[in-house]
Design an enzyme around this catalytic site. Sequence first.
Site, PDB file in Angstrom:
ATOM      1  N   ARG A   1       0.804  -1.224   0.000  1.00 36.73           N
ATOM      2  CA  ARG A   1       0.000   0.000   0.000  1.00 36.73           C
ATOM      3  C   ARG A   1       0.838   1.276   0.000  1.00 36.73           C
ATOM      4  O   ARG A   1       0.290   2.376  -0.117  1.00 36.73           O
ATOM      5  CB  ARG A   1      -0.940   0.010   1.196  1.00 36.73           C
ATOM      6  CG  ARG A   1      -1.939  -1.149   1.147  1.00 36.73           C
ATOM      7  CD  ARG A   1      -3.157  -0.876   1.989  1.00 36.73           C
ATOM      8  NE  ARG A   1      -3.885   0.308   1.558  1.00 36.73           N
ATOM      9  CZ  ARG A   1      -4.778   0.337   0.566  1.00 36.73           C
ATOM     10  NH1 ARG A   1      -5.013  -0.759  -0.144  1.00 36.73           N
ATOM     11  NH2 ARG A   1      -5.407   1.447   0.269  1.00 36.73           N
TER      12      ARG A   1
ATOM     13  N   LYS B   1       6.332  19.118  14.983  1.00 39.41           N
ATOM     14  CA  LYS B   1       5.357  18.079  15.318  1.00 39.41           C
ATOM     15  C   LYS B   1       5.029  17.262  14.071  1.00 39.41           C
ATOM     16  O   LYS B   1       3.994  17.447  13.433  1.00 39.41           O
ATOM     17  CB  LYS B   1       4.110  18.705  15.924  1.00 39.41           C
ATOM     18  CG  LYS B   1       4.418  19.430  17.227  1.00 39.41           C
ATOM     19  CD  LYS B   1       3.237  20.228  17.723  1.00 39.41           C
ATOM     20  CE  LYS B   1       3.614  21.021  18.966  1.00 39.41           C
ATOM     21  NZ  LYS B   1       2.532  21.908  19.414  1.00 39.41           N
TER      22      LYS B   1
ATOM     23  N   LYS C   1      11.534  26.450  25.618  1.00 41.36           N
ATOM     24  CA  LYS C   1      10.099  26.613  25.843  1.00 41.36           C
ATOM     25  C   LYS C   1       9.836  26.957  27.312  1.00 41.36           C
ATOM     26  O   LYS C   1      10.731  26.933  28.143  1.00 41.36           O
ATOM     27  CB  LYS C   1       9.367  25.323  25.465  1.00 41.36           C
ATOM     28  CG  LYS C   1       9.502  24.951  23.985  1.00 41.36           C
ATOM     29  CD  LYS C   1       8.532  25.720  23.133  1.00 41.36           C
ATOM     30  CE  LYS C   1       7.135  25.159  23.265  1.00 41.36           C
ATOM     31  NZ  LYS C   1       6.150  25.926  22.457  1.00 41.36           N
TER      32      LYS C   1
ATOM     33  N   GLU D   1      10.961  31.104  23.964  1.00 46.06           N
ATOM     34  CA  GLU D   1       9.546  31.453  24.016  1.00 46.06           C
ATOM     35  C   GLU D   1       9.305  32.432  25.156  1.00 46.06           C
ATOM     36  O   GLU D   1       9.811  32.226  26.262  1.00 46.06           O
ATOM     37  CB  GLU D   1       8.731  30.175  24.244  1.00 46.06           C
ATOM     38  CG  GLU D   1       7.245  30.406  24.420  1.00 46.06           C
ATOM     39  CD  GLU D   1       6.528  29.115  24.775  1.00 46.06           C
ATOM     40  OE1 GLU D   1       5.863  28.562  23.894  1.00 46.06           O
ATOM     41  OE2 GLU D   1       6.640  28.653  25.932  1.00 46.06           O
TER      42      GLU D   1
ATOM     43  N   ASP E   1       4.300  33.618  22.324  1.00 45.53           N
ATOM     44  CA  ASP E   1       3.281  32.575  22.395  1.00 45.53           C
ATOM     45  C   ASP E   1       1.974  33.133  22.938  1.00 45.53           C
ATOM     46  O   ASP E   1       1.928  33.680  24.045  1.00 45.53           O
ATOM     47  CB  ASP E   1       3.773  31.432  23.289  1.00 45.53           C
ATOM     48  CG  ASP E   1       2.823  30.244  23.276  1.00 45.53           C
ATOM     49  OD1 ASP E   1       2.392  29.854  22.181  1.00 45.53           O
ATOM     50  OD2 ASP E   1       2.517  29.718  24.358  1.00 45.53           O
TER      51      ASP E   1
END
Length: 200
Positions: free
Chosen positions: A34, A69, A101, A131, A154
């Site tokens: 596949r 991500k 972060k 951040e 952010d």
Amino acid sequence: LSSPPCLPDGAAPAPGPLVAAAVAPLARPLGAGRAPLTFPPRLAGFAPPPRRYVEAVQGTGARIVDTRKTTPGWRALEKAAVRAGGGTNHRTGLFDAYLIKENHVAAAGGVGPALAAVAAANAAGLPVEIEVRSGEELEAVLGDPHPPDRILFDNFDPDELARAVRRAHEARPGILLEASGNVSLGTAGEIATTGVDWIS
């Protein structure tokens, strides 16, 4: 398998026309399973969203960038699909740039200790991004003896973001500024007008 492409990468086909063809002895595509049927449609789904966001910020100078991500095993392909859609790739992983972060700042005991720890470990001279979530954190970053190369704002609302961008440019002309959080097709254009360089 031999198949000349029917459309170039990044093209936006209308429904109906052939987009790809394969010519091979029957056993070869059957033996491949596949994978040939899975890769193209999955990756084709990664290109249109960046294109729509790029169109939403056109004329502002802001770039639409992806995040880290990605799907294990698919990262390079998914990032190539983002580029095909007109987007820009962010860092690939922790090996090609530092991203400090909020959890890193908390674990280090503040902005200053976090930036100092990265500066001590960054023998390769990789780009450093941090951040910030408030004007107070921004001031701490701007006054730090180990300034980053990039600042990530952010979840700032557009007015806060515009003020933060002006302050950052005043203190550190030329620093790269990124916005993330609450980004949608409806908000991207307004975010871009604040003067940020990247929207992720």
